[in-house]
Design a protein around this motif. Sequence first.
Motif, PDB file in Angstrom:
ATOM      1  N   ASP A 194     -13.247  10.392   4.089  1.00 32.50           N
ATOM      2  CA  ASP A 194     -12.276  11.249   4.779  1.00 32.50           C
ATOM      3  C   ASP A 194     -10.919  11.017   4.121  1.00 32.50           C
ATOM      4  OD1 ASP A 194     -10.276  12.181   6.477  1.00 32.50           O
ATOM      5  OD2 ASP A 194     -11.308  11.594   8.316  1.00 32.50           O
TER       6      ASP A 194
ATOM      7  N   SER B  80      -9.900  23.060   6.283  1.00 27.83           N
ATOM      8  CA  SER B  80     -10.313  21.835   5.593  1.00 27.83           C
ATOM      9  C   SER B  80     -11.358  22.197   4.548  1.00 27.83           C
ATOM     10  CB  SER B  80     -10.941  20.840   6.566  1.00 27.83           C
ATOM     11  OG  SER B  80     -10.224  20.796   7.759  1.00 27.83           O
TER      12      SER B  80
ATOM     13  N   ALA C 289      -1.595  12.728  15.958  1.00 29.81           N
ATOM     14  CA  ALA C 289      -1.147  12.774  14.569  1.00 29.81           C
ATOM     15  C   ALA C 289      -0.831  14.191  14.089  1.00 29.81           C
ATOM     16  CB  ALA C 289      -2.181  12.115  13.669  1.00 29.81           C
TER      17      ALA C 289
ATOM     18  N   GLY D 244     -12.317  21.913  10.013  1.00 30.49           N
ATOM     19  CA  GLY D 244     -11.806  20.658  10.579  1.00 30.49           C
ATOM     20  C   GLY D 244     -12.626  19.497  10.034  1.00 30.49           C
ATOM     21  N   ILE D 245     -11.983  18.371   9.882  1.00 32.09           N
ATOM     22  CA  ILE D 245     -12.669  17.238   9.253  1.00 32.09           C
ATOM     23  C   ILE D 245     -13.583  16.514  10.236  1.00 32.09           C
ATOM     24  CG2 ILE D 245     -12.285  14.971   8.201  1.00 32.09           C
ATOM     25  CD1 ILE D 245     -10.244  16.243   6.442  1.00 32.09           C
ATOM     26  N   VAL D 246     -13.140  16.362  11.476  1.00 35.24           N
ATOM     27  CA  VAL D 246     -14.030  15.709  12.445  1.00 35.24           C
ATOM     28  C   VAL D 246     -15.299  16.554  12.587  1.00 35.24           C
ATOM     29  CG1 VAL D 246     -14.309  14.972  14.828  1.00 35.24           C
ATOM     30  CG2 VAL D 246     -12.156  14.529  13.637  1.00 35.24           C
TER      31      VAL D 246
ATOM     32  N   TYR E 251      -9.917   5.187  12.891  1.00 40.29           N
ATOM     33  CA  TYR E 251      -9.750   6.467  13.581  1.00 40.29           C
ATOM     34  C   TYR E 251     -10.954   6.695  14.516  1.00 40.29           C
ATOM     35  CZ  TYR E 251      -9.228  11.546  14.029  1.00 40.29           C
ATOM     36  OH  TYR E 251      -9.101  12.818  14.509  1.00 40.29           O
TER      37      TYR E 251
ATOM     38  N   LYS F  16      -2.758  17.573   7.614  1.00 40.93           N
ATOM     39  CA  LYS F  16      -1.778  16.505   7.886  1.00 40.93           C
ATOM     40  C   LYS F  16      -0.540  16.710   7.027  1.00 40.93           C
ATOM     41  CE  LYS F  16      -4.334  14.569  10.700  1.00 40.93           C
ATOM     42  NZ  LYS F  16      -4.103  14.670  12.104  1.00 40.93           N
TER      43      LYS F  16
ATOM     44  N   CYS G 192     -12.468   5.793   5.561  1.00 36.10           N
ATOM     45  CA  CYS G 192     -11.190   6.475   5.767  1.00 36.10           C
ATOM     46  C   CYS G 192     -10.313   6.111   4.565  1.00 36.10           C
ATOM     47  CB  CYS G 192     -10.567   5.989   7.077  1.00 36.10           C
ATOM     48  SG  CYS G 192      -9.359   7.114   7.753  1.00 36.10           S
TER      49      CYS G 192
ATOM     50  N   ASN H  67      -6.849   4.800   8.329  1.00 34.71           N
ATOM     51  CA  ASN H  67      -6.074   5.049   9.546  1.00 34.71           C
ATOM     52  C   ASN H  67      -6.785   4.323  10.679  1.00 34.71           C
ATOM     53  OD1 ASN H  67      -4.758   6.091  11.807  1.00 34.71           O
ATOM     54  ND2 ASN H  67      -5.856   8.044  11.736  1.00 34.71           N
TER      55      ASN H  67
ATOM     56  N   ILE I 201      -8.098  12.945   4.457  1.00 30.78           N
ATOM     57  CA  ILE I 201      -7.136  13.864   5.078  1.00 30.78           C
ATOM     58  C   ILE I 201      -5.685  13.442   4.848  1.00 30.78           C
ATOM     59  CG2 ILE I 201      -7.098  12.760   7.371  1.00 30.78           C
ATOM     60  CD1 ILE I 201      -7.190  15.618   8.585  1.00 30.78           C
ATOM     61  N   HIS I 202      -5.449  12.117   4.690  1.00 25.57           N
ATOM     62  CA  HIS I 202      -4.067  11.649   4.500  1.00 25.57           C
ATOM     63  C   HIS I 202      -3.701  11.477   3.019  1.00 25.57           C
ATOM     64  CE1 HIS I 202      -3.352  10.877   8.809  1.00 25.57           C
ATOM     65  NE2 HIS I 202      -4.600  10.435   8.860  1.00 25.57           N
TER      66      HIS I 202
END
Length: 397
Positions: free
Chosen positions: A197, A242, A37, A95-97, A121, A232, A165, A169, A199-200
């Motif tokens: 999360d 992030s 992605a 970073g989100i993860v 995800y 993203k 999410c 996703n 992120i999108h």
Amino acid sequence: MEFNFDEIIDRKNTHAYKYDALQRVFGRSDILPLWVADMEFRSPQCITDALKGVLEQGVYGYSSEPAELFDSIHDWILTEHGWDVSKEWYTYVGGIVRGIAYAVQFFTKPGDKIIVQSPVYHPFTLVPEGNGRTVLRNPLKGRDMDFENLEQLLAEDGVKMMILCNPHNPGGYAWSRETLQRVAALCAERNVIVISDEIHCDLYLWGGKHIPFATVSDEAASCSITFGAPSKTFNIPGLASSYCLIPDAEIREPFYRWLGANEFNDPGIMSSLGAIAAYRHGRQWRDAVVSYIEQNILYIENRCASFTDKDGRQLIVPVRPDASYLVWLDCRWLLAELSGKNVTDLQPKDQKLLEDYFVNRLRLGLNSGVMFGREGLGYMRLNVACPRKLLGFEFVL
Ligand SMILES: Cc1ncc(COP(=O)(O)O)c(C=O)c1O
């Protein structure tokens, strides 16, 4: 201002994971990578301009976090989502993860249970399981949550967290306000922390609006950890920029102390400058990329409409996303055709036929639906954030 999203940029031999990992993941490298992605588009020029200053000075020493980083995030979220976030709620994360992993480590212990809505995800399951936590899957009911099952899962002993999410996703589903409020009420009552999360969140399509989880009720604010990023939206995941937002002091303060003690919350200069430039000057680019993605989705829908079996049944049905550029392709009829079975008789081992079809017949590298959970059987995930010309492949049996 015009942006050229039709330009084909050669990313081979540039250490791009999407290209470098083809041989290992798909068994061949002569395929078009439409999986990981990130976008095949150049990021907004304002970001490159911001980074150039550092490159030209050529001194890469330790940096401090610019105050402007939080201010730019604050103003963006307020304008885009109507959420007035306070500075004390905020920290940078790389970073989100990684942020989710920090939260899993800090708030849960081995053996604790964490709920996800599946298919989802894959790091939402990989991170907890890799750290000895148990993941409870609540399979989606169409585009919504199965609340009956969710309540049963929440009643189990040892449930400490839900990873949400928002938007979802794969599928790109936007949750309704009512759904988010119900989740907040159920989780807050049981002291279950909700990681949202988001992120999108800045790539809503078709004029849709994102609803930040923490804003839907006092309960949501009291039990949530929100992660967001410009990564993203502006195609800068490589800058590892992030943020985390936690309104509740009891959750936030010990967690942020721990992040600080471990230096997990220090941005590099490129992360800070890239994010500031994106949030301050990237809006027009974002609007343009969203329009381009919408057209790509319509294009793919159109292409799939004419790919049918001998009885005229459509073999691949793209599920239209509410947000972002990852299109969930319902290929169950195609898989039935490839396996000679009825759709209702498909088995997990049949997915190999679908994977083989995309890689060796169409020469495309897509994410296999089952990597997001067993509910992804018969699905593939297509990344359409690329020049439209690349989506011109022929669907053939
Ligand atoms: C829902 C979701 N969260 C997190 C990520 C990755 O975020 P990061 O690169 O910041 O860890 C992705 C990337 O695809 C994603 O889709």
